[in-house]
Design a protein around this motif. Structure first.
Motif, PDB file in Angstrom:
ATOM      1  N   ASP A   1      -8.484   4.065   8.602  1.00 28.21           N
ATOM      2  CA  ASP A   1      -7.317   4.910   7.908  1.00 28.21           C
ATOM      3  C   ASP A   1      -6.190   4.040   7.401  1.00 28.21           C
ATOM      4  N   PHE A   2      -6.222   3.620   6.214  1.00 26.53           N
ATOM      5  CA  PHE A   2      -5.516   2.699   5.669  1.00 26.53           C
ATOM      6  C   PHE A   2      -3.883   3.158   5.735  1.00 26.53           C
ATOM      7  N   SER A   3      -3.942   4.525   5.527  1.00 24.53           N
ATOM      8  CA  SER A   3      -2.618   5.070   5.406  1.00 24.53           C
ATOM      9  C   SER A   3      -1.700   5.262   6.832  1.00 24.53           C
ATOM     10  N   GLY A   4      -2.561   5.121   7.905  1.00 20.66           N
ATOM     11  CA  GLY A   4      -2.089   4.521   9.297  1.00 20.66           C
ATOM     12  C   GLY A   4      -1.804   3.407   9.635  1.00 20.66           C
ATOM     13  N   TRP A   5      -2.337   2.360   9.012  1.00 19.80           N
ATOM     14  CA  TRP A   5      -2.100   0.830   9.229  1.00 19.80           C
ATOM     15  C   TRP A   5      -0.743   0.518   9.927  1.00 19.80           C
ATOM     16  N   ASP A   6       0.425   1.004   9.268  1.00 21.85           N
ATOM     17  CA  ASP A   6       1.513   0.466   9.555  1.00 21.85           C
ATOM     18  C   ASP A   6       2.106   1.149  11.017  1.00 21.85           C
ATOM     19  N   LEU A   7       1.232   2.024  11.644  1.00 24.07           N
ATOM     20  CA  LEU A   7       1.356   2.631  13.016  1.00 24.07           C
ATOM     21  C   LEU A   7       1.033   1.458  13.752  1.00 24.07           C
ATOM     22  N   TRP A   8       0.066   0.633  13.740  1.00 22.00           N
ATOM     23  CA  TRP A   8      -0.590  -0.167  14.561  1.00 22.00           C
ATOM     24  C   TRP A   8      -0.826  -1.694  14.246  1.00 22.00           C
ATOM     25  N   MET A   9      -0.651  -1.776  13.003  1.00 24.99           N
ATOM     26  CA  MET A   9      -0.826  -3.196  12.805  1.00 24.99           C
ATOM     27  C   MET A   9       0.518  -4.204  13.159  1.00 24.99           C
ATOM     28  N   PRO A  10       0.340  -5.501  13.382  1.00 25.37           N
ATOM     29  CA  PRO A  10       1.373  -6.297  13.628  1.00 25.37           C
ATOM     30  C   PRO A  10       2.713  -6.169  12.642  1.00 25.37           C
ATOM     31  N   PRO A  11       3.897  -6.227  12.811  1.00 27.61           N
ATOM     32  CA  PRO A  11       4.867  -6.115  11.753  1.00 27.61           C
ATOM     33  C   PRO A  11       4.937  -7.162  10.641  1.00 27.61           C
ATOM     34  N   ILE A  12       3.879  -8.245  10.839  1.00 26.92           N
ATOM     35  CA  ILE A  12       4.228  -9.082   9.705  1.00 26.92           C
ATOM     36  C   ILE A  12       2.889  -8.714   8.616  1.00 26.92           C
ATOM     37  N   MET A  13       2.146  -7.845   9.090  1.00 28.00           N
ATOM     38  CA  MET A  13       1.119  -7.263   8.194  1.00 28.00           C
ATOM     39  C   MET A  13       1.281  -5.813   7.855  1.00 28.00           C
ATOM     40  N   ARG A  14       1.995  -5.506   6.894  1.00 32.47           N
ATOM     41  CA  ARG A  14       2.365  -4.320   6.377  1.00 32.47           C
ATOM     42  C   ARG A  14       1.372  -3.807   5.090  1.00 32.47           C
ATOM     43  N   PRO A  15       0.942  -2.376   5.157  1.00 33.24           N
ATOM     44  CA  PRO A  15       0.237  -2.017   3.954  1.00 33.24           C
ATOM     45  C   PRO A  15       1.272  -1.792   3.029  1.00 33.24           C
ATOM     46  N   ILE A  16       0.684  -1.973   1.731  1.00 30.65           N
ATOM     47  CA  ILE A  16       1.764  -1.869   0.182  1.00 30.65           C
ATOM     48  C   ILE A  16       1.139  -0.653  -0.300  1.00 30.65           C
ATOM     49  N   SER A  17      -0.309  -0.858  -0.765  1.00 27.23           N
ATOM     50  CA  SER A  17      -0.739   0.142  -1.413  1.00 27.23           C
ATOM     51  C   SER A  17      -2.211   0.023  -1.130  1.00 27.23           C
ATOM     52  N   GLY A  18      -3.009   1.351  -1.348  1.00 24.33           N
ATOM     53  CA  GLY A  18      -4.508   1.398  -1.120  1.00 24.33           C
ATOM     54  C   GLY A  18      -4.771   2.929  -0.971  1.00 24.33           C
ATOM     55  N   PRO A  19      -6.141   3.133  -0.597  1.00 25.96           N
ATOM     56  CA  PRO A  19      -6.509   4.671  -0.689  1.00 25.96           C
ATOM     57  C   PRO A  19      -5.707   5.604   0.363  1.00 25.96           C
ATOM     58  N   SER A  20      -5.622   6.709  -0.143  1.00 29.15           N
ATOM     59  CA  SER A  20      -4.683   7.620   0.899  1.00 29.15           C
ATOM     60  C   SER A  20      -5.571   8.315   1.862  1.00 29.15           C
ATOM     61  N   GLY A  21      -6.983   7.955   1.562  1.00 32.84           N
ATOM     62  CA  GLY A  21      -7.671   8.543   2.668  1.00 32.84           C
ATOM     63  C   GLY A  21      -8.424   7.333   3.345  1.00 32.84           C
ATOM     64  N   PRO A  22      -9.678   7.572   4.061  1.00 32.12           N
ATOM     65  CA  PRO A  22     -10.093   6.437   4.927  1.00 32.12           C
ATOM     66  C   PRO A  22     -10.752   5.416   3.819  1.00 32.12           C
ATOM     67  N   LEU A  23     -10.823   4.197   4.401  1.00 28.91           N
ATOM     68  CA  LEU A  23     -11.351   2.940   3.414  1.00 28.91           C
ATOM     69  C   LEU A  23     -12.612   3.178   3.191  1.00 28.91           C
ATOM     70  N   ARG A  24     -13.021   2.935   2.140  1.00 35.72           N
ATOM     71  CA  ARG A  24     -14.453   2.977   1.708  1.00 35.72           C
ATOM     72  C   ARG A  24     -15.054   1.661   0.885  1.00 35.72           C
ATOM     73  N   GLU A  25     -16.034   1.242   0.998  1.00 37.52           N
ATOM     74  CA  GLU A  25     -16.710   0.085   0.362  1.00 37.52           C
ATOM     75  C   GLU A  25     -16.146   0.104  -1.190  1.00 37.52           C
TER      76      GLU A  25
END
Length: 64
Positions: free
Chosen positions: A24-48
């Motif tokens: 769930d790329f849209s939720g990465w900012d909730l659990w990724m370390p502060p140094i690694m922040r999502p900027i843009s990507g899919p609004s739903g689950p990551l797919r190949e």
């Protein structure tokens, strides 16, 4: 520039639930370390084939 990252953490939760959170790329900012922040990507689950952009602190952005 090639980037290789490795990390390991044991999570006390069912594998399916953990995987749902991981893709769930849209939720990465909730659990990724502060140094690694999502900027843009899919609004739903990551797919190949999805493309995403991640901030790596003061380093160049990572496009994957």
């Amino acid at each position: 520039m090639a980037v290789i990252a490795a990390a390991e953490q044991t999570v006390d939760a069912p594998l399916g639930r953990v995987f749902e959170q991981f893709i769930d790329f849209s939720g990465w900012d909730l659990w990724m370390p502060p140094i690694m922040r999502p900027i843009s990507g899919p609004s739903g689950p990551l797919r190949e084939g999805d493309r995403l952009l991640v901030s790596l602190g003061n380093r160049p952005r990572l496009r994957s």
